[in-house]
Design a protein around this motif. Sequence first.
Motif, PDB file in Angstrom:
ATOM      1  N   GLY A  12     -14.603 -32.883  -4.004  1.00 30.16           N
ATOM      2  CA  GLY A  12     -15.447 -34.073  -3.917  1.00 30.16           C
ATOM      3  C   GLY A  12     -16.918 -33.760  -4.158  1.00 30.16           C
ATOM      4  O   GLY A  12     -17.634 -34.532  -4.801  1.00 30.16           O
ATOM      5  N   LEU A  15     -17.436 -33.400  -7.897  1.00 31.28           N
ATOM      6  CA  LEU A  15     -17.471 -34.713  -8.538  1.00 31.28           C
ATOM      7  C   LEU A  15     -18.822 -35.405  -8.290  1.00 31.28           C
ATOM      8  O   LEU A  15     -19.374 -36.034  -9.194  1.00 31.28           O
ATOM      9  N   ASP A  18     -21.404 -33.839 -10.507  1.00 34.69           N
ATOM     10  CA  ASP A  18     -21.282 -34.353 -11.868  1.00 34.69           C
ATOM     11  C   ASP A  18     -21.935 -35.729 -11.984  1.00 34.69           C
ATOM     12  O   ASP A  18     -22.627 -36.017 -12.960  1.00 34.69           O
ATOM     13  N   TYR A 142     -12.408 -23.726  -9.581  1.00 35.57           N
ATOM     14  CA  TYR A 142     -12.531 -25.163  -9.846  1.00 35.57           C
ATOM     15  C   TYR A 142     -13.170 -25.294 -11.227  1.00 35.57           C
ATOM     16  O   TYR A 142     -14.175 -24.652 -11.506  1.00 35.57           O
ATOM     17  N   LEU A 144     -14.439 -28.383 -13.737  1.00 38.68           N
ATOM     18  CA  LEU A 144     -14.667 -29.787 -14.038  1.00 38.68           C
ATOM     19  C   LEU A 144     -15.195 -29.873 -15.462  1.00 38.68           C
ATOM     20  O   LEU A 144     -16.104 -29.133 -15.836  1.00 38.68           O
ATOM     21  N   HIS A 146     -16.493 -32.847 -18.211  1.00 38.86           N
ATOM     22  CA  HIS A 146     -16.841 -34.245 -18.450  1.00 38.86           C
ATOM     23  C   HIS A 146     -17.295 -34.359 -19.905  1.00 38.86           C
ATOM     24  O   HIS A 146     -18.380 -33.903 -20.256  1.00 38.86           O
ATOM     25  N   HIS A 152     -14.878 -40.725 -16.957  1.00 45.06           N
ATOM     26  CA  HIS A 152     -14.466 -39.889 -15.829  1.00 45.06           C
ATOM     27  C   HIS A 152     -14.256 -38.451 -16.269  1.00 45.06           C
ATOM     28  O   HIS A 152     -13.730 -38.202 -17.346  1.00 45.06           O
ATOM     29  N   PRO A 153     -14.624 -37.506 -15.404  1.00 42.10           N
ATOM     30  CA  PRO A 153     -14.377 -36.102 -15.709  1.00 42.10           C
ATOM     31  C   PRO A 153     -12.950 -35.705 -15.344  1.00 42.10           C
ATOM     32  O   PRO A 153     -12.258 -36.428 -14.617  1.00 42.10           O
ATOM     33  N   LEU A 155     -10.873 -32.660 -13.425  1.00 39.76           N
ATOM     34  CA  LEU A 155     -11.117 -31.586 -12.478  1.00 39.76           C
ATOM     35  C   LEU A 155      -9.819 -30.850 -12.210  1.00 39.76           C
ATOM     36  O   LEU A 155      -8.824 -31.465 -11.821  1.00 39.76           O
TER      37      LEU A 155
END
Length: 193
Positions: A12, A15, A18, A142, A144, A146, A152-153, A155
């Motif tokens: 989270g 996100l 980002d 992790y 991510l 985008h 939306h990315p 992940l």
Amino acid sequence: MLSFTDVHGLAGCLLAADADAEMLGWGQPATLLFLHDLPSIGGRARMCAMRSVQFPLHRDDLLTDPAGLPALLHRLAADLHDPDTPTPYQATFDTILRLIRAGTPDARVLAWAVCYDTIHTLDGQPRQARRIDAVDTDGRVYQLTHLHGEDHPLLGVDDTPDPSDTPYTRPGLRSLLIATARYTQASTGVGTA
């Protein structure tokens, strides 16, 4: 060992990072983040919250070309590794952590992350993309991504990363975790485990 809730909280935070980067726009220099928890308020147990803090880089270290990230991450890790040899980055990190722990003594450093713009090849077509790569204290990776123009990315979280299939920033982020391992456990004092 991090719990499922911790891993979810870290995801989270990435996100949210980002979304913050999206507001700043594309073409920003690479940004280094460390992520920590906020485990309690007023002595009452609650669901663990996470926060990412931007680790400020000297203007000479600001990169617009992600090819320089691995060397930068390893150099920063070397600067943070030995608390007995003061460096400007060591002083910055100690100050930030002291401020965090002034309000939340049980805060632990859980992960390091780097946010950067790059080119991603999708279906043979190069596209501008924002990447956020992170490594947590358990070694989880992790990633991510985008893509420019997408709402939306994507992940991905890898519990058992294959070294041949991880981002090129992983070794440097792991080095940062090793360099700051003394801060990964809750403590009321800075620089202790």
